[in-house]
Design an enzyme around this catalytic site. Structure first.
Site, PDB file in Angstrom:
ATOM      1  N   GLY A  53     -10.642  19.173  44.381  1.00  0.00           N
ATOM      2  CA  GLY A  53     -11.557  18.393  44.863  1.00  0.00           C
ATOM      3  C   GLY A  53     -10.926  17.142  45.529  1.00  0.00           C
ATOM      4  N   GLY A  54     -10.479  16.425  44.788  1.00  0.00           N
ATOM      5  CA  GLY A  54     -10.046  15.167  45.249  1.00  0.00           C
ATOM      6  C   GLY A  54      -9.745  14.097  44.131  1.00  0.00           C
ATOM      7  CD  GLU A 121     -15.264  16.766  43.741  1.00  0.00           C
ATOM      8  OE1 GLU A 121     -14.903  17.901  43.578  1.00  0.00           O
ATOM      9  OE2 GLU A 121     -15.173  15.764  43.019  1.00  0.00           O
ATOM     10  CG  HIS A 244     -15.787  23.497  37.437  1.00  0.00           C
ATOM     11  ND1 HIS A 244     -16.370  24.232  38.399  1.00  0.00           N
ATOM     12  CD2 HIS A 244     -15.154  22.556  38.070  1.00  0.00           C
ATOM     13  CE1 HIS A 244     -16.285  23.511  39.598  1.00  0.00           C
ATOM     14  NE2 HIS A 244     -15.739  22.362  39.533  1.00  0.00           N
ATOM     15  NE  ARG A 290     -17.377  19.356  37.905  1.00  0.00           N
ATOM     16  CZ  ARG A 290     -16.245  18.750  37.800  1.00  0.00           C
ATOM     17  NH1 ARG A 290     -15.453  18.684  36.851  1.00  0.00           N
ATOM     18  NH2 ARG A 290     -15.737  18.550  39.218  1.00  0.00           N
ATOM     19  CG  HIS A 351     -12.886  21.884  34.863  1.00  0.00           C
ATOM     20  ND1 HIS A 351     -11.909  22.572  35.642  1.00  0.00           N
ATOM     21  CD2 HIS A 351     -13.181  20.698  35.547  1.00  0.00           C
ATOM     22  CE1 HIS A 351     -11.581  21.743  36.761  1.00  0.00           C
ATOM     23  NE2 HIS A 351     -12.321  20.694  36.723  1.00  0.00           N
ATOM     24  NE  ARG A 386     -13.413  15.375  34.656  1.00  0.00           N
ATOM     25  CZ  ARG A 386     -12.622  15.709  35.619  1.00  0.00           C
ATOM     26  NH1 ARG A 386     -12.502  15.186  36.549  1.00  0.00           N
ATOM     27  NH2 ARG A 386     -13.002  17.117  35.831  1.00  0.00           N
ATOM     28  CB  SER A 391      -9.800  13.545  35.753  1.00  0.00           C
ATOM     29  OG  SER A 391      -8.607  14.075  35.180  1.00  0.00           O
TER      30      SER A 391
END
Ligand code: FAD
Ligand code: SIN
Length: 546
Positions: A53-54, A121, A244, A290, A351, A386, A391
């Site tokens: 994702g980034g 996201e 995830h 999530r 995840h 998170r 991260s």
């Protein structure tokens, strides 16, 4: 451990791990002092290179530090340390700029801040994720690895596995607690070496491999968490394992992530019959945090007796998908799924390890001389869950502050350290014991300590873990070490920490959902475990929790 090993008065800093956390620390330190970086597999392997994702950057005109802190806190369900969240948000723009300056090829947008395209996201109020299409981690890792490889002050030791920290306890003198180095297995030569260090940095990533189904690479066996725990450091919030929502469901591909950015760009979740279901679970639909989306999928799969749900991105159009998600498009196509025309079968999988070694915002652990950075830590940023793309950001921001602290502290000469003693062990007779215990542990964690938990299942898991631990400790004491045995030993320690933490939390919050305690308490605290030592031998685990 009797023979003395050669002592080095000007020992380097030893960084255990070559992901984004380890490489950031290495690059910062190497400007001034020599460092050694260990990687237990090939240098390219680790979660960083798999990130899709980034990375968060508070960059846009419509964004603010407040907004990012609020989103981090909302995702973290009341357990985020606001100071940590604010510090990291405040340094996010610098972190992205630091990566850009090193040559990371983020996806461009001439109209975007810093000329970057920002995606979105789950849990983020605005677009704030800098990315390199859908392979951000590889783009970052490739660039940093190339720089590190060429740096004269950085010595890379590939296929070297740290197995335990060397502390004042090993010196058997009455000294204040201190970390002096690590024992590391040179995997190709099958020898354990003593590495004295001016400081040790644990940057070993998470512990996702403790579960049967995970998006994580093979490196994620919780080594840093287990080593720090065995050395007497506190470990926090281990019950919060992030599942995830969308890992590809395919018999040939067990660990391939389907990035949340696909939902960020408008993909829908449906049952196999095409019915959307997120409206029944959260007003934010597919863009809820999530924990909520993963639990919703788990609920729907169990309710309808189906093995997977579908992620439908077909309405986004082939050109858009090829432009923004080329890696996912290609990988799925190779497996016979054309994501521009067919929905993608997905399931939740372990995840991210939100908990870990307790550190401050300079990576300092409880043990002087021992630092930890990245997914291996608990810094307070992630709380009970998170926020996506926080991260990689934490790795860069705290990797840099950690290096700053080490430089400020200066090097202390390492004393003479005891060498690794193999005089009492022999070659392992039956590797099958390790393989069997490894499978048993991962399956029991999946079945008993998964997305939805009960006290009875957790107790059952703890009982089995204790039996496994006895067997593994016995094996460790009698046979020569190898990577599989060392990883299993670390995984079983992490499993115990997860289950003990989960048992201490008498509520449901964020990623920890218990059927026996479905309510969220009005006031709650992080779960912090500490280990008491009697005469150098392990004793009880103590904890504080909400
Ligand atoms: P890693 O990158 O995992 O590196 C660990 C290193 O430690 C490796 O070099 C390994 O070989 C080494 N190591 C481990 N144990 C030992 C040992 N005993 N001795 C020697 N070396 C050892 N986060 C985001 O912010 N954005 C994303 O888009 C994103 N996408 C993700 C997608 C996937 C599929 C996964 C799995 C994770 C994703 N994450 C994402 C999470 C993020 O990638 C990780 O949290 C982050 O990369 C961790 O970096 P790290 O440096 O702490 O650990
Ligand atoms: C993803 O791309 O969905 C993963 C992002 C993350 O784990 O932060």
């Amino acid at each position: 451990m009797t023979r003395p090993a050669a002592a080095t008065s000007n020992a380097p800093v030893v960084i255990v791990g070559a992901g984004l956390a380890g490489l950031t620390v290495a690059l910062q330190l190497a400007e001034q002092i020599p460092v050694v970086v260990l990687a237990k597999r090939n240098l390219e392997e680790g979660a960083t290179a798999w990130a899709q994702g980034g990375i968060v950057g508070v960059l846009g005109d419509d964004d603010s530090i407040e907004s990012h802190v609020r989103d981090t806190q909302d995702a973290g369900a009341g357990l985020v340390d606001e100071h940590a969240a604010r510090f990291i948000a405040e340094h996010s723009a610098q972190a992205v700029e630091w990566l850009v300056a090193r040559g990371v090829p983020f996806s461009p947008d001439p109209d975007g801040p810093l000329g970057l395209h920002l995606t979105r996201e789950g849990g983020h109020a605005v677009r704030r994720i800098a990315h390199a299409a859908d392979a951000t981690g590889k783009a970052i890792h490739d660039v940093l690895l190339e720089t590190v490889r060429a740096h004269p002050n950085i010595e890379l030791r590939e296929r070297w596995m740290a197995l335990d920290l060397i502390t004042s306890r090993h010196l058997k003198r009455d000294e204040p607690p201190q970390c002096y180095g690590v024992y590391a297995l040179d995997i190709d030569r099958q020898r354990v070496e003593t590495l004295p260090a001016a400081a040790v940095v644990l940057a070993t990533g998470g512990a996702g491999k403790v579960y049967r189904y995970t998006t994580n690479p093979d490196t994620a066996t919780g080594d840093g968490i287990a080593m720090a725990w065995r050395a007497g450091c506190r470990v926090g919030n281990m019950e919060f394992i992030q599942f995830h929502p969308t890992c590809l469901y395919h018999p040939q591909e067990r660990s391939f992530l389907i990035t949340e950015a696909l939902r960020g760009e408008g993909a829908h979740l449906t049952l196999p019959n095409g019915t959307r279901f997120m409206a029944a679970h959260d007003v934010r639909l597919e863009l809820a945090p999530r924990d909520i989306v993963a639990r919703a999928i788990d609920f729907e799969m169990k309710k309808h007796g189906v093995d997977y749900v579908l992620l439908d991105a077909t309405h986004l159009g082939e050109l858009f998908l090829l432009d923004h998600f080329p890696t996912i498009h290609a990988r799925c196509l190779a497996l016979g799924i054309d994501i521009a025309r067919q929905p993608i079968p997905v399931v939740p999988a372990a995840h991210y390890t939100c908990g870990g070694v307790v550190t401050d915002l300079h990576g300092r652990s409880d043990l002087p001389g021992l630092y930890a950075v990245g997914e291996t830590t608990y810094t307070g940023l992630h709380g009970a869950n998170r926020l996506a793309s926080n991260s990689l950001l934490e790795c860069v921001v705290l990797g840099r502050t950690c290096a700053g602290d080490i430089l400020e502290r200066g090097a202390t000469p390492a004393p003479e350290l005891p060498a690794w003693d193999e005089s009492q062990v022999e070659d392992a007779d039956e590797q099958v014991v390790i393989a069997h215990n490894w499978d048993e542990l991962r399956l029991l964690m999946w079945n008993y300590v998964g997305i939805v938990r009960t006290t009875k299942r957790l107790e059952r898991a703890l009982h089995r873990i204790k039996l496994l631990k006895t067997e593994i400790d016995d094996y460790y004491a009698n046979f020569r070490v190898n990577r599989d045995l060392l990883e299993l030993r670390n995984l079983v320690d992490c499993a115990e920490l997860i289950v003990r933490s989960a048992l201490m939390r008498h509520e449901s919050r964020g990623l920890h959902y218990s059927r026996d305690f479905p309510q969220t308490l009005p006031v709650s605290f992080p779960t912090v475990l500490l280990r008491s030592h009697r005469n150098g031998k392990k004793a009880k685990t103590y904890g504080l929790s909400g």
